[in-house]
Design a protein around this motif. Sequence first.
Motif, PDB file in Angstrom:
ATOM      1  N   LEU A  41       0.832  -1.210   0.000  1.00 18.75           N
ATOM      2  CA  LEU A  41       0.000   0.000   0.000  1.00 18.75           C
ATOM      3  C   LEU A  41       0.868   1.262   0.000  1.00 18.75           C
ATOM      4  CD1 LEU A  41      -2.762  -1.171   2.500  1.00 18.75           C
ATOM      5  CD2 LEU A  41      -2.687  -1.439   0.041  1.00 18.75           C
ATOM      6  N   TYR A  42       0.205   2.438  -0.181  1.00 24.40           N
ATOM      7  CA  TYR A  42       1.033   3.647  -0.313  1.00 24.40           C
ATOM      8  C   TYR A  42       1.614   4.070   1.029  1.00 24.40           C
ATOM      9  CZ  TYR A  42      -1.941   7.288   1.739  1.00 24.40           C
ATOM     10  OH  TYR A  42      -2.641   8.073   2.620  1.00 24.40           O
ATOM     11  N   THR A  43       1.103   3.477   2.117  1.00 26.43           N
ATOM     12  CA  THR A  43       1.636   3.812   3.443  1.00 26.43           C
ATOM     13  C   THR A  43       2.829   2.910   3.813  1.00 26.43           C
ATOM     14  OG1 THR A  43      -0.255   2.523   4.198  1.00 26.43           O
ATOM     15  CG2 THR A  43      -0.391   4.877   4.490  1.00 26.43           C
ATOM     16  N   VAL A  86       0.678  15.249   3.043  1.00 25.92           N
ATOM     17  CA  VAL A  86      -0.579  15.700   2.429  1.00 25.92           C
ATOM     18  C   VAL A  86      -0.536  17.206   2.143  1.00 25.92           C
ATOM     19  CG1 VAL A  86      -1.856  13.851   3.610  1.00 25.92           C
ATOM     20  CG2 VAL A  86      -2.111  16.191   4.426  1.00 25.92           C
ATOM     21  N   TYR A  87       0.213  17.945   2.968  1.00 23.60           N
ATOM     22  CA  TYR A  87       0.328  19.385   2.681  1.00 23.60           C
ATOM     23  C   TYR A  87       1.345  19.633   1.562  1.00 23.60           C
ATOM     24  CZ  TYR A  87      -2.751  19.785   6.534  1.00 23.60           C
ATOM     25  OH  TYR A  87      -3.855  19.634   7.319  1.00 23.60           O
ATOM     26  N   PHE A  88       2.283  18.703   1.407  1.00 20.18           N
ATOM     27  CA  PHE A  88       3.211  18.780   0.268  1.00 20.18           C
ATOM     28  C   PHE A  88       2.422  18.635  -1.046  1.00 20.18           C
ATOM     29  CE2 PHE A  88       5.947  16.269  -2.690  1.00 20.18           C
ATOM     30  CZ  PHE A  88       6.919  17.234  -2.949  1.00 20.18           C
ATOM     31  N   LEU A 115     -14.626  11.882  17.703  1.00 17.89           N
ATOM     32  CA  LEU A 115     -15.274  11.542  16.427  1.00 17.89           C
ATOM     33  C   LEU A 115     -14.387  10.607  15.605  1.00 17.89           C
ATOM     34  CD1 LEU A 115     -16.879  14.938  15.370  1.00 17.89           C
ATOM     35  CD2 LEU A 115     -18.008  12.925  16.286  1.00 17.89           C
ATOM     36  N   ASN A 116     -13.075  10.753  15.778  1.00 15.23           N
ATOM     37  CA  ASN A 116     -12.145   9.896  15.037  1.00 15.23           C
ATOM     38  C   ASN A 116     -12.382   8.417  15.353  1.00 15.23           C
ATOM     39  OD1 ASN A 116      -9.302   8.478  14.828  1.00 15.23           O
ATOM     40  ND2 ASN A 116      -9.310  10.204  13.419  1.00 15.23           N
ATOM     41  N   GLN A 117     -12.806   8.131  16.599  1.00 10.23           N
ATOM     42  CA  GLN A 117     -13.051   6.730  16.983  1.00 10.23           C
ATOM     43  C   GLN A 117     -14.163   6.120  16.129  1.00 10.23           C
ATOM     44  OE1 GLN A 117     -10.882   5.341  19.335  1.00 10.23           O
ATOM     45  NE2 GLN A 117     -10.068   7.363  18.854  1.00 10.23           N
ATOM     46  N   VAL A 140     -14.931   7.161  12.901  1.00  8.05           N
ATOM     47  CA  VAL A 140     -14.677   7.104  11.452  1.00  8.05           C
ATOM     48  C   VAL A 140     -13.376   6.401  11.057  1.00  8.05           C
ATOM     49  CG1 VAL A 140     -16.052   9.166  10.979  1.00  8.05           C
ATOM     50  CG2 VAL A 140     -13.594   9.418  11.411  1.00  8.05           C
ATOM     51  N   HIS A 141     -12.455   6.232  12.018  1.00  7.71           N
ATOM     52  CA  HIS A 141     -11.141   5.676  11.674  1.00  7.71           C
ATOM     53  C   HIS A 141     -11.280   4.303  10.994  1.00  7.71           C
ATOM     54  CE1 HIS A 141      -6.871   5.052  11.898  1.00  7.71           C
ATOM     55  NE2 HIS A 141      -7.048   3.893  12.518  1.00  7.71           N
ATOM     56  N   ASN A 142     -10.502   4.123   9.956  1.00 12.06           N
ATOM     57  CA  ASN A 142     -10.486   2.859   9.204  1.00 12.06           C
ATOM     58  C   ASN A 142     -11.802   2.499   8.526  1.00 12.06           C
ATOM     59  OD1 ASN A 142      -7.884   2.112   9.086  1.00 12.06           O
ATOM     60  ND2 ASN A 142      -7.906   0.805  10.890  1.00 12.06           N
ATOM     61  N   GLY A 158     -13.168   8.864   1.802  1.00 20.67           N
ATOM     62  CA  GLY A 158     -14.129   9.889   1.351  1.00 20.67           C
ATOM     63  C   GLY A 158     -13.523  11.267   1.587  1.00 20.67           C
ATOM     64  N   HIS A 159     -12.956  11.456   2.786  1.00 24.54           N
ATOM     65  CA  HIS A 159     -12.297  12.737   3.119  1.00 24.54           C
ATOM     66  C   HIS A 159     -11.147  13.006   2.159  1.00 24.54           C
ATOM     67  CE1 HIS A 159      -9.564  15.479   5.177  1.00 24.54           C
ATOM     68  NE2 HIS A 159      -8.703  14.507   5.390  1.00 24.54           N
ATOM     69  N   PHE A 160     -10.295  12.004   1.972  1.00 20.98           N
ATOM     70  CA  PHE A 160      -9.095  12.380   1.227  1.00 20.98           C
ATOM     71  C   PHE A 160      -9.305  12.421  -0.286  1.00 20.98           C
ATOM     72  CE2 PHE A 160      -7.488   7.887   2.107  1.00 20.98           C
ATOM     73  CZ  PHE A 160      -7.356   7.461   0.791  1.00 20.98           C
ATOM     74  N   PRO A 204     -15.854  -0.803   6.034  1.00 19.02           N
ATOM     75  CA  PRO A 204     -14.404  -0.670   6.217  1.00 19.02           C
ATOM     76  C   PRO A 204     -13.705  -0.152   4.963  1.00 19.02           C
ATOM     77  CG  PRO A 204     -14.989  -2.972   5.925  1.00 19.02           C
ATOM     78  CD  PRO A 204     -16.282  -2.197   5.915  1.00 19.02           C
ATOM     79  N   ARG A 205     -12.572   0.537   5.143  1.00 18.66           N
ATOM     80  CA  ARG A 205     -11.759   0.936   4.000  1.00 18.66           C
ATOM     81  C   ARG A 205     -10.825  -0.229   3.654  1.00 18.66           C
ATOM     82  NH1 ARG A 205      -6.942   5.084   6.045  1.00 18.66           N
ATOM     83  NH2 ARG A 205      -6.346   4.841   3.872  1.00 18.66           N
ATOM     84  N   ARG A 206     -10.101  -0.116   2.561  1.00 20.89           N
ATOM     85  CA  ARG A 206      -9.082  -1.087   2.160  1.00 20.89           C
ATOM     86  C   ARG A 206      -9.552  -2.541   2.274  1.00 20.89           C
ATOM     87  NH1 ARG A 206      -3.633   1.700   4.826  1.00 20.89           N
ATOM     88  NH2 ARG A 206      -3.144   2.883   2.983  1.00 20.89           N
TER      89      ARG A 206
END
Length: 562
Positions: free
Chosen positions: A117-119, A221-223, A359-361, A363-365, A371-373, A434-436
């Motif tokens: 993956l890209y990470t 991401v800011y780059f 809120l992160n709890q 939406v995470h994963n 959707g956000h990115f 789930p993502r991925r």
Amino acid sequence: MKISKSLQRVLIVGLTMPVTLFILGAYNGVMQTLYRAGVINDSAVAGINYYQGLTMHGVINAIVLTTFFAVVFGHVVMVNYCKREPNKNLYTISMVFMVVGTLMDAVTMVTGKAQALYTFYAPLQASPYFYIGTSLLIVGSWLAYFSWLLMWKEFKKENPNEKMPVAVLGTLVNFTMWFMSSIPVAFETLVILTPWSFGWTKEINVPLTRMLFWMFGHPLVYFWLLPAYIAFYTILPKVAGGKLYSGNAARLAFLLFLILSTPVGVHHQFSEAALSPSTKLWVSILTYGVSIPSFMTAFTVGASLEFAGRKRGAKGYLDWLGHLPYFQRNNYLFGYFICGLILFIFGGLSGIVNASYSLNQMVHNTGWVPGHFHMTVAGPVVLVILGMSLYILSSVSGKPIKNKSLATIIPYLWGIGVAFLSHGLMAGGLMGEPRRSNLGLSYTNPESTLFNKYWLTSTTTTMFGGMIMGSAAIIFFYVFFSTLFSKQQFEPCIELPVLEELHNEKKVNLLNDIRPWAILSFVLVLSTYIPSLQTVLKYGKSVPNKFQFDNTQNLNDSSNLK
Ligand code: HAS
């Protein structure tokens, strides 16, 4: 300004190579939506399996395309404003490193040897040549940055009293941030992952590699974003028919990114139990802080657009919105910029949801995060890359853009696609999708015992969006390559629209010097990462070999937490 043949060659390679790979990146994006919607109920299509495709999609679109564009656009900005070319050896070696590194990445991904993956942090393991290739790509981009520092030094010596042009400041801030944040990932890939992948070291500290990745992953991401911001501040006002509302506000926004984007990577790790609540609170506050330069941008760019609309005859409060140059084939760049900005309103707001620890709890994963990115990366970032790539290709090759009418509709079509895709992902994410995950093998496959009919609408909406984006991408490739292979008609040059500022602001020295901000940024990085690394080194332990599901050393060892 006229340019040398060698710089022209480097710029054309720097545009063509990532756009060619983007064909593969975009194809694998559309395939993702088909797997997730349950249209494909298999683990592979045409010899490319789900995770191989996802790796190609992420690495090509988010790392290769963005880095090449940042370097090419950086060269264009520096040449345009400093009126000279960068050091030939540096820009040539830089491009050679980037091309060789990217080829290594491409070969390992296509042959299935890199599915990390890209990470790309452990425990997923890729071929060592993937890690070396990625490092070469990054180091190549550093060389371009070094050449610009030299150019700026010379220019400043000759023009000691001039303000630093906003676009030059934005470019140097972006690459200073990139340089600082890519040191941890260069260490991770070259010192930890490559020897582990060659089999020279047998053990790996998984949480450490994850933290080193995210030290880089958030500034990353800011780059991606800052070249788009440079275009919004310095090109959009002219393209819209107005002036930049405030140059000093733009300078401050870029400098705030330098100090606030580097220490916040831990917000990708909110769900890691070992990290202390105080570190998470501090990172949450800093993450809200890094939204401030974007709110400032919304105001400054919004005010510049309003000024442009009023110059074009608008009268009432919101009438200016209707007086902007949408759908004008001789002003095609406007569409790329405005669609990017509109998507970014929603991309930014969803990022602020993520930044809240509680809120992160939720939406995470989940699908919410892609959707956000997609509204940030596929929004302003990719749209500016597509629009400016056409613009730069045309001017540095001396070939007018072929099919300008098609070039004009691409951003609107792409923008509609991103809106559907992201809406589907986010709505599904809020329902726990789930993502991925290859949902077509399970939750969206009616044959599976795990089938969940509630996720069909959201995944189908995502697929619909993906297909519209895919159609826009096909039109873009057609316009790009038909321009590339057409006949040269004018003298190649580099010429960006001339920026005018609305107010005659005085020079503020602090806003024209990056050094104090870089030092502050380093101090803030220490404030987050000293406690976080201490925790990781205390609780994370090295485990043998790559990830194995039944290896007890990968399970929580409570004796370790005493
Ligand atoms: Fe993010 C996850 C928080 C911005 C990209 N983000 C990600 C990931 C990516 C990504 C790729 O706190 C996933 C990584 C992975 O694979 O796991 N993000 C934020 C916050 C912001 C933010 C607070 N993200 C971005 C940008 C990205 C990007 C920019 C790419 C370019 N993000 C997070 C968090 C996570 C995260 C957590 C972890 C989630 C998890 O749990 O995994 C802020 O910087 C956003 C501020 C933006 C605004 C919007 C300003 C609006 C503007 C437009 C104005 C419009 C005008 C037009 C003027 C406040 C400037 C008007 C004209 C008309 C016609 C209407």
